[in-house]
Design a protein around this motif. Sequence first.
Motif, PDB file in Angstrom:
ATOM      1  N   CYS A  72       0.825  -1.207   0.000  1.00  0.00           N
ATOM      2  CA  CYS A  72       0.000   0.000   0.000  1.00  0.00           C
ATOM      3  C   CYS A  72       0.859   1.256   0.000  1.00  0.00           C
ATOM      4  O   CYS A  72       1.919   1.302   0.621  1.00  0.00           O
ATOM      5  N   ASP A  73       0.389   2.250  -0.717  1.00  0.00           N
ATOM      6  CA  ASP A  73       1.071   3.543  -0.837  1.00  0.00           C
ATOM      7  C   ASP A  73       0.203   4.596  -0.157  1.00  0.00           C
ATOM      8  O   ASP A  73      -0.843   4.994  -0.684  1.00  0.00           O
ATOM      9  N   ARG A  74       0.624   5.050   1.006  1.00  0.00           N
ATOM     10  CA  ARG A  74      -0.193   6.007   1.766  1.00  0.00           C
ATOM     11  C   ARG A  74      -0.329   7.340   1.049  1.00  0.00           C
ATOM     12  O   ARG A  74      -1.347   8.021   1.155  1.00  0.00           O
ATOM     13  N   GLU A  75       0.690   7.743   0.310  1.00  0.00           N
ATOM     14  CA  GLU A  75       0.632   9.038  -0.364  1.00  0.00           C
ATOM     15  C   GLU A  75      -0.426   9.061  -1.458  1.00  0.00           C
ATOM     16  O   GLU A  75      -1.016  10.112  -1.736  1.00  0.00           O
ATOM     17  N   LEU A  76      -0.679   7.921  -2.093  1.00  0.00           N
ATOM     18  CA  LEU A  76      -1.673   7.862  -3.155  1.00  0.00           C
ATOM     19  C   LEU A  76      -3.049   7.439  -2.645  1.00  0.00           C
ATOM     20  O   LEU A  76      -4.021   7.452  -3.395  1.00  0.00           O
ATOM     21  N   SER A  77      -3.126   7.060  -1.378  1.00  0.00           N
ATOM     22  CA  SER A  77      -4.415   6.756  -0.765  1.00  0.00           C
ATOM     23  C   SER A  77      -5.100   8.066  -0.396  1.00  0.00           C
ATOM     24  O   SER A  77      -4.478   9.129  -0.389  1.00  0.00           O
ATOM     25  N   ALA A  78      -6.383   8.003  -0.074  1.00  0.00           N
ATOM     26  CA  ALA A  78      -7.109   9.242   0.227  1.00  0.00           C
ATOM     27  C   ALA A  78      -8.308   8.966   1.123  1.00  0.00           C
ATOM     28  O   ALA A  78      -8.837   7.856   1.156  1.00  0.00           O
ATOM     29  N   GLY A  79      -8.724  10.011   1.842  1.00  0.00           N
ATOM     30  CA  GLY A  79      -9.909   9.920   2.686  1.00  0.00           C
ATOM     31  C   GLY A  79      -9.713   8.934   3.816  1.00  0.00           C
ATOM     32  O   GLY A  79      -8.610   8.789   4.369  1.00  0.00           O
ATOM     33  N   ASP A  80     -10.769   8.227   4.161  1.00  0.00           N
ATOM     34  CA  ASP A  80     -10.733   7.235   5.228  1.00  0.00           C
ATOM     35  C   ASP A  80     -10.101   5.954   4.685  1.00  0.00           C
ATOM     36  O   ASP A  80     -10.769   5.148   4.041  1.00  0.00           O
ATOM     37  N   VAL A  81      -8.809   5.783   4.950  1.00  0.00           N
ATOM     38  CA  VAL A  81      -8.095   4.623   4.391  1.00  0.00           C
ATOM     39  C   VAL A  81      -8.514   3.321   5.050  1.00  0.00           C
ATOM     40  O   VAL A  81      -8.191   2.236   4.549  1.00  0.00           O
ATOM     41  N   LEU A 140      -7.792   0.230  -4.218  1.00  0.00           N
ATOM     42  CA  LEU A 140      -7.472   0.419  -5.630  1.00  0.00           C
ATOM     43  C   LEU A 140      -6.086  -0.162  -5.841  1.00  0.00           C
ATOM     44  O   LEU A 140      -5.115   0.285  -5.210  1.00  0.00           O
ATOM     45  N   VAL A 141      -5.997  -1.184  -6.679  1.00  0.00           N
ATOM     46  CA  VAL A 141      -4.730  -1.872  -6.918  1.00  0.00           C
ATOM     47  C   VAL A 141      -4.249  -1.556  -8.316  1.00  0.00           C
ATOM     48  O   VAL A 141      -4.989  -1.718  -9.290  1.00  0.00           O
ATOM     49  N   ILE A 161     -13.393  -2.920  -4.516  1.00  0.00           N
ATOM     50  CA  ILE A 161     -12.016  -3.283  -4.872  1.00  0.00           C
ATOM     51  C   ILE A 161     -11.886  -3.027  -6.359  1.00  0.00           C
ATOM     52  O   ILE A 161     -12.641  -3.600  -7.156  1.00  0.00           O
ATOM     53  N   LEU A 162     -10.964  -2.167  -6.741  1.00  0.00           N
ATOM     54  CA  LEU A 162     -10.717  -1.867  -8.149  1.00  0.00           C
ATOM     55  C   LEU A 162      -9.296  -2.251  -8.515  1.00  0.00           C
ATOM     56  O   LEU A 162      -8.376  -2.126  -7.687  1.00  0.00           O
ATOM     57  N   VAL A 163      -9.115  -2.705  -9.741  1.00  0.00           N
ATOM     58  CA  VAL A 163      -7.788  -2.988 -10.284  1.00  0.00           C
ATOM     59  C   VAL A 163      -7.647  -2.226 -11.585  1.00  0.00           C
ATOM     60  O   VAL A 163      -8.540  -2.283 -12.437  1.00  0.00           O
ATOM     61  N   GLU A 164      -6.553  -1.496 -11.742  1.00  0.00           N
ATOM     62  CA  GLU A 164      -6.261  -0.811 -12.996  1.00  0.00           C
ATOM     63  C   GLU A 164      -4.808  -1.109 -13.381  1.00  0.00           C
ATOM     64  O   GLU A 164      -3.895  -0.937 -12.581  1.00  0.00           O
ATOM     65  N   MET A 165      -4.614  -1.513 -14.612  1.00  0.00           N
ATOM     66  CA  MET A 165      -3.300  -1.977 -15.050  1.00  0.00           C
ATOM     67  C   MET A 165      -2.308  -0.848 -15.276  1.00  0.00           C
ATOM     68  O   MET A 165      -1.183  -0.889 -14.786  1.00  0.00           O
ATOM     69  N   GLY A 201     -13.259   6.704   1.501  1.00  0.00           N
ATOM     70  CA  GLY A 201     -11.838   6.759   1.195  1.00  0.00           C
ATOM     71  C   GLY A 201     -11.366   5.432   0.650  1.00  0.00           C
ATOM     72  O   GLY A 201     -12.156   4.501   0.465  1.00  0.00           O
ATOM     73  N   PHE A 202     -10.060   5.317   0.393  1.00  0.00           N
ATOM     74  CA  PHE A 202      -9.520   4.080  -0.175  1.00  0.00           C
ATOM     75  C   PHE A 202      -8.025   3.990   0.078  1.00  0.00           C
ATOM     76  O   PHE A 202      -7.357   4.999   0.327  1.00  0.00           O
ATOM     77  N   ARG A 203      -7.531   2.764   0.007  1.00  0.00           N
ATOM     78  CA  ARG A 203      -6.090   2.513   0.024  1.00  0.00           C
ATOM     79  C   ARG A 203      -5.619   2.259  -1.406  1.00  0.00           C
ATOM     80  O   ARG A 203      -6.254   1.509  -2.144  1.00  0.00           O
ATOM     81  N   PHE A 204      -4.511   2.863  -1.773  1.00  0.00           N
ATOM     82  CA  PHE A 204      -3.895   2.632  -3.079  1.00  0.00           C
ATOM     83  C   PHE A 204      -2.787   1.606  -2.880  1.00  0.00           C
ATOM     84  O   PHE A 204      -1.887   1.802  -2.058  1.00  0.00           O
ATOM     85  N   CYS A 205      -2.862   0.508  -3.620  1.00  0.00           N
ATOM     86  CA  CYS A 205      -1.868  -0.561  -3.495  1.00  0.00           C
ATOM     87  C   CYS A 205      -1.209  -0.843  -4.836  1.00  0.00           C
ATOM     88  O   CYS A 205      -1.801  -0.609  -5.896  1.00  0.00           O
ATOM     89  N   LYS A 206       0.004  -1.318  -4.761  1.00  0.00           N
ATOM     90  CA  LYS A 206       0.733  -1.738  -5.961  1.00  0.00           C
ATOM     91  C   LYS A 206       1.146  -3.194  -5.793  1.00  0.00           C
ATOM     92  O   LYS A 206       1.314  -3.683  -4.682  1.00  0.00           O
ATOM     93  N   LEU A 207       1.317  -3.851  -6.927  1.00  0.00           N
ATOM     94  CA  LEU A 207       1.811  -5.219  -6.883  1.00  0.00           C
ATOM     95  C   LEU A 207       3.276  -5.218  -6.482  1.00  0.00           C
ATOM     96  O   LEU A 207       4.088  -4.468  -7.036  1.00  0.00           O
TER      97      LEU A 207
END
Length: 590
Positions: A26-35, A41-42, A431-435, A464-470
């Motif tokens: 997870c990338d906190r800087e790219l996450s937003a709102g209530d994580v 979002l992956v 849960i969203l995934v974007e390539m 809010g959401f957490r932004f995650c990377k593989l």
Amino acid sequence: MPTLDWIGKAAVVNHHRKVGYHLLRCDRELSAGDVDAGNLLVQGDNLLALKALLPYYAGRVKCIYIDPPYNTGNEGWVYNDNVNSPEIRQWIEATVGKEGEDLSRHDKWLCMMYPRLALLRDFLTEDGVIFISIDDFEAHRLRLIVEEVFGAQNFIAQLVWDKTRKNDAKLFSVGHEYVLAFARSLATLKERKTVWREQKPGAREIFDFWKSAKARHGNDFQAIQSELRAWYRELPRNHPSKKLSRYKWVDQYGPWRDRDISWPGGGGPRYDVPHPVTLLPCKVPEAGWRFATTEEMQRQVRVGLVEFREDHTEPPFRKAHLLPTPEELATGNEEAEEEVENGSEEEEAGLLVMPSLIQKQAQVSVKLLRRIFEGRKVFPNPKDHEVLARLIRYVTGPNDIILDSFGGSGTTAHAVLQINRDTEGSERRFILVEMLPEVAVEITAERIRRVVAGVPGVPGLGGGFRFCKLGAGLFDDSGNIAGEVKFPDLAAHVFFTETGLPIPKRAKADSPLLGVHHGKAVYLLFNGVLGDKRPAGGNVLTHSVAQDLPVHPAGKGPRVVYGEACRLGPKSLEQYGITFRQVPFELKVD
């Protein structure tokens, strides 16, 4: 059952089982709102991302919506599997033209879709549903491969989404798309007597008016009724709420109208129902009481769904709320339940079955996305979040998870957040995934961030959401556990391997006990979780380690221990009640 064949099919039918597990970071800087809202979002290839998410969400997703590439020949989609097969290399290496080489183009698209559909099925609950947007280019082929993956018996409907009319068409104006709907198990939906309904046009406005009046008057229902009836009178004649003005009484559940309390069709039960004032039995309707037993009748009275007349000389009547309560839909007799299934109950209330034709102009969502991005056109042909919200609300409950593995402009996330804001008690999660990294960061995440906080002309929805990377693969090139894998990462994979279910809660590196499934306790020895007890820092099962394992939560029962090695013989393992599995060799990759 007829099946579809294409170049490369043999190589991809089981390809999803061979895809390696990867870590999520997870990338906190790219996450937003209530994580901590439970939304993700992956960013990453959706095949790898789905496999990475599987140990956490297998069998937990109620609704999947995907909007895959339509393969029109006019798009440069990038979902290509690098499968080491001569057949697959043939279509990967081929140059796919817009007009020619149609067979290669369709082969390529089918090879991309099949393993992703196979993985998506594993995420659904037994009563879960998948919606897939598509148009005429691949609709017929898609239907066949979804039937193969999900089972033809689980087909629900092929919805038509009428989006626009093209006046420049040479022959016909084809302005529609499709939404293919399949169940994980249609038999489960039938067994659970699942009934899907949506609100009638105008019902939400009435309910919202009741809520605002209740905020002003509390439980002074007479005052609320007076305001509601005055509001009905002031509505324009063609306003949809005007048609529902029969709901002119209110109580703690909302606006309601009176309904007959007789058994449908006659021949119903006859028993005494005492009047609350005179205490004498009320007159029994000619057709008998609606409810099969006196206990069910008294339950309906107790929860406030039966309204008595001034005295016992006339039967009471039922309350029918604009948005029926669960008690109103649980009628207490099979014949009345059939009436609910046939739609007459909800038709009279504020609920309707959704038609297979959806009509919504495409330009509405295009203009909204531009407004969100302050006039910039950032994404072609975004889906309409209100249409998606309608579908999602129709098939999900307030605590369900919704998955979209072709995240694109983030419409599905927007739809879920909109439902949560508009629906009291809704805590749905997405849960969203974007390539593509640039799309995931600059469009998908940015759109969600803006609708969470709000921008001029678009009110904030909260959440809010957490932004995650593989991250790295779970296993290195030698087949060993990768160096950056931490205890919680491996724990989730171990529990999923052993049980086929997600781990009950995120494991902490202070106990090897991961959870219990069907009476079997699952343990993991990794990274010295029990302290540095040699050999190998406690990752090897010895007598000392076995004695220090937490006891079975039930006090007694089978235990499965995953570890690097085992120094105990068969008799000792039997004495401890332990089955040992060696890491990494007994960790499945499928």
